[in-house]
Write a protein that holds these residues in place. Structure first.
Motif, PDB file in Angstrom:
ATOM      1  N   LYS A  45      54.759  36.832  -0.482  1.00 60.18           N
ATOM      2  CA  LYS A  45      54.420  37.900   0.467  1.00 60.18           C
ATOM      3  C   LYS A  45      54.040  37.302   1.820  1.00 60.18           C
ATOM      4  O   LYS A  45      54.504  37.764   2.873  1.00 60.18           O
ATOM      5  N   ALA A  46      53.221  36.266   1.819  1.00 59.05           N
ATOM      6  CA  ALA A  46      52.827  35.614   3.071  1.00 59.05           C
ATOM      7  C   ALA A  46      54.035  34.995   3.776  1.00 59.05           C
ATOM      8  O   ALA A  46      54.157  35.065   5.004  1.00 59.05           O
ATOM      9  N   THR A  47      54.941  34.425   3.005  1.00 58.09           N
ATOM     10  CA  THR A  47      56.163  33.857   3.571  1.00 58.09           C
ATOM     11  C   THR A  47      57.012  34.945   4.216  1.00 58.09           C
ATOM     12  O   THR A  47      57.546  34.766   5.313  1.00 58.09           O
ATOM     13  N   MET A  48      57.127  36.074   3.535  1.00 59.35           N
ATOM     14  CA  MET A  48      57.897  37.196   4.084  1.00 59.35           C
ATOM     15  C   MET A  48      57.274  37.702   5.384  1.00 59.35           C
ATOM     16  O   MET A  48      57.985  37.969   6.357  1.00 59.35           O
ATOM     17  N   GLN A  49      55.958  37.826   5.409  1.00 57.93           N
ATOM     18  CA  GLN A  49      55.291  38.317   6.605  1.00 57.93           C
ATOM     19  C   GLN A  49      55.494  37.357   7.780  1.00 57.93           C
ATOM     20  O   GLN A  49      55.726  37.792   8.907  1.00 57.93           O
ATOM     21  N   GLY A  50      55.432  36.075   7.518  1.00 61.69           N
ATOM     22  CA  GLY A  50      55.660  35.091   8.568  1.00 61.69           C
ATOM     23  C   GLY A  50      57.085  35.124   9.082  1.00 61.69           C
ATOM     24  O   GLY A  50      57.328  35.069  10.298  1.00 61.69           O
ATOM     25  N   LYS A 101      67.320  35.771   1.870  1.00 64.86           N
ATOM     26  CA  LYS A 101      67.651  34.413   1.433  1.00 64.86           C
ATOM     27  C   LYS A 101      67.952  33.516   2.625  1.00 64.86           C
ATOM     28  O   LYS A 101      67.759  32.306   2.558  1.00 64.86           O
ATOM     29  N   ARG A 102      68.419  34.110   3.727  1.00 65.57           N
ATOM     30  CA  ARG A 102      68.635  33.331   4.954  1.00 65.57           C
ATOM     31  C   ARG A 102      67.314  33.002   5.647  1.00 65.57           C
ATOM     32  O   ARG A 102      67.198  31.981   6.314  1.00 65.57           O
ATOM     33  N   LEU A 103      66.340  33.874   5.496  1.00 69.92           N
ATOM     34  CA  LEU A 103      65.061  33.698   6.196  1.00 69.92           C
ATOM     35  C   LEU A 103      64.062  32.818   5.446  1.00 69.92           C
ATOM     36  O   LEU A 103      63.211  32.186   6.063  1.00 69.92           O
ATOM     37  N   MET A 104      64.139  32.796   4.130  1.00 66.28           N
ATOM     38  CA  MET A 104      63.173  32.019   3.356  1.00 66.28           C
ATOM     39  C   MET A 104      63.823  31.462   2.106  1.00 66.28           C
ATOM     40  O   MET A 104      64.703  32.084   1.534  1.00 66.28           O
ATOM     41  N   ASN A 105      63.373  30.298   1.721  1.00 66.91           N
ATOM     42  CA  ASN A 105      63.891  29.650   0.525  1.00 66.91           C
ATOM     43  C   ASN A 105      62.781  29.623  -0.513  1.00 66.91           C
ATOM     44  O   ASN A 105      61.898  28.774  -0.460  1.00 66.91           O
ATOM     45  N   ILE A 106      62.821  30.559  -1.433  1.00 67.08           N
ATOM     46  CA  ILE A 106      61.789  30.623  -2.467  1.00 67.08           C
ATOM     47  C   ILE A 106      62.302  30.156  -3.822  1.00 67.08           C
ATOM     48  O   ILE A 106      61.620  30.302  -4.826  1.00 67.08           O
ATOM     49  N   GLY A 107      63.500  29.606  -3.835  1.00 68.49           N
ATOM     50  CA  GLY A 107      64.025  29.029  -5.065  1.00 68.49           C
ATOM     51  C   GLY A 107      64.648  30.043  -6.002  1.00 68.49           C
ATOM     52  O   GLY A 107      64.806  31.215  -5.684  1.00 68.49           O
ATOM     53  N   ASP A 108      64.959  29.563  -7.180  1.00 63.97           N
ATOM     54  CA  ASP A 108      65.623  30.383  -8.191  1.00 63.97           C
ATOM     55  C   ASP A 108      64.647  31.030  -9.163  1.00 63.97           C
ATOM     56  O   ASP A 108      65.056  31.566 -10.184  1.00 63.97           O
ATOM     57  N   PRO A 154      56.991  47.077   8.989  1.00 63.13           N
ATOM     58  CA  PRO A 154      57.408  47.156   7.585  1.00 63.13           C
ATOM     59  C   PRO A 154      56.194  47.085   6.664  1.00 63.13           C
ATOM     60  O   PRO A 154      55.128  46.621   7.054  1.00 63.13           O
ATOM     61  N   GLN A 155      56.388  47.546   5.450  1.00 65.41           N
ATOM     62  CA  GLN A 155      55.301  47.516   4.462  1.00 65.41           C
ATOM     63  C   GLN A 155      55.602  46.452   3.414  1.00 65.41           C
ATOM     64  O   GLN A 155      56.726  46.332   2.944  1.00 65.41           O
ATOM     65  N   TYR A 156      54.577  45.707   3.064  1.00 63.80           N
ATOM     66  CA  TYR A 156      54.657  44.686   2.008  1.00 63.80           C
ATOM     67  C   TYR A 156      53.653  45.102   0.936  1.00 63.80           C
ATOM     68  O   TYR A 156      52.463  45.168   1.195  1.00 63.80           O
ATOM     69  N   THR A 157      54.128  45.387  -0.250  1.00 65.57           N
ATOM     70  CA  THR A 157      53.241  45.837  -1.321  1.00 65.57           C
ATOM     71  C   THR A 157      53.387  44.930  -2.520  1.00 65.57           C
ATOM     72  O   THR A 157      54.499  44.668  -2.985  1.00 65.57           O
ATOM     73  N   LEU A 158      52.268  44.448  -3.007  1.00 68.88           N
ATOM     74  CA  LEU A 158      52.245  43.553  -4.162  1.00 68.88           C
ATOM     75  C   LEU A 158      51.539  44.256  -5.315  1.00 68.88           C
ATOM     76  O   LEU A 158      50.393  44.671  -5.180  1.00 68.88           O
ATOM     77  N   ASN A 159      52.254  44.406  -6.415  1.00 68.18           N
ATOM     78  CA  ASN A 159      51.647  44.924  -7.650  1.00 68.18           C
ATOM     79  C   ASN A 159      51.279  43.722  -8.514  1.00 68.18           C
ATOM     80  O   ASN A 159      52.144  42.935  -8.885  1.00 68.18           O
TER      81      ASN A 159
END
Length: 162
Positions: A45-50, A101-108, A154-159
């Protein structure tokens, strides 16, 4: 009397104390998996926000942050025609797997699910090995919802994981 060592009662008391400590500590360690998975999704989530903040900055420089659909150049050469362009909605990334996937590499270790794909409305990220979510209230998912207007974010929601 000069005796060395522990008496049987002393050993039993130590064993009882260790048993009590183990009984209170074990439940803490059993639930660590859910906490670790939640923490991992918090990192995503933090990576997405950045990444979204950097995309929005580029959009502000280009002056297209008020458009419901536009593009910016992120310089990776991976756009639709290898031009490095990234689709944006009101200055923020489109909600689809390809863009993120272009913006962040969080692996498989994660899977992506796009909901309302014609508008790129919401992107759900969940752990690989978990069942695909069927509802926005499902546990252990992170979802990104695009900005609804030029004056919104945008909204970022973590369950949290259970």
């Amino acid at each position: 009397m000069n005796s060395k060592g522990f008496t049987l009662i002393e050993l039993i008391v130590v064993i009882v104390i260790l048993g009590i400590l183990a009984a209170t500590a074990v439940p803490k360690f059993i639930n660590l998996k859910a906490e670790a998975q939640t923490a991992t999704l918090q990192g995503v989530k933090a990576t997405m926000q950045g990444a979204a903040a950097m995309v929005h900055s580029k959009s502000l420089v280009k002056g297209n942050q008020k458009l419901s659909f536009s593009t910016i150049n992120i310089g990776d050469g991976k756009g639709t025609s290898n031009d490095g362009k990234l689709s944006i909605v009101y200055g923020y990334p489109f909600a689809n797997e390809t863009s993120w996937k272009r913006l962040m590499n969080i692996g498989d270790n994660f899977k992506y699910l796009t909901v309302n794909s014609t508008t790129g409305n919401t992107l759900i990220i969940y752990l690989n090995g978990s069942p695909a979510p069927t509802n926005f209230t499902d546990p252990c998912i992170l979802y990104y919802k695009v900005a609804a207007s030029q004056n919104s974010q945008p909204q970022y929601t973590l369950n949290e994981c259970e």
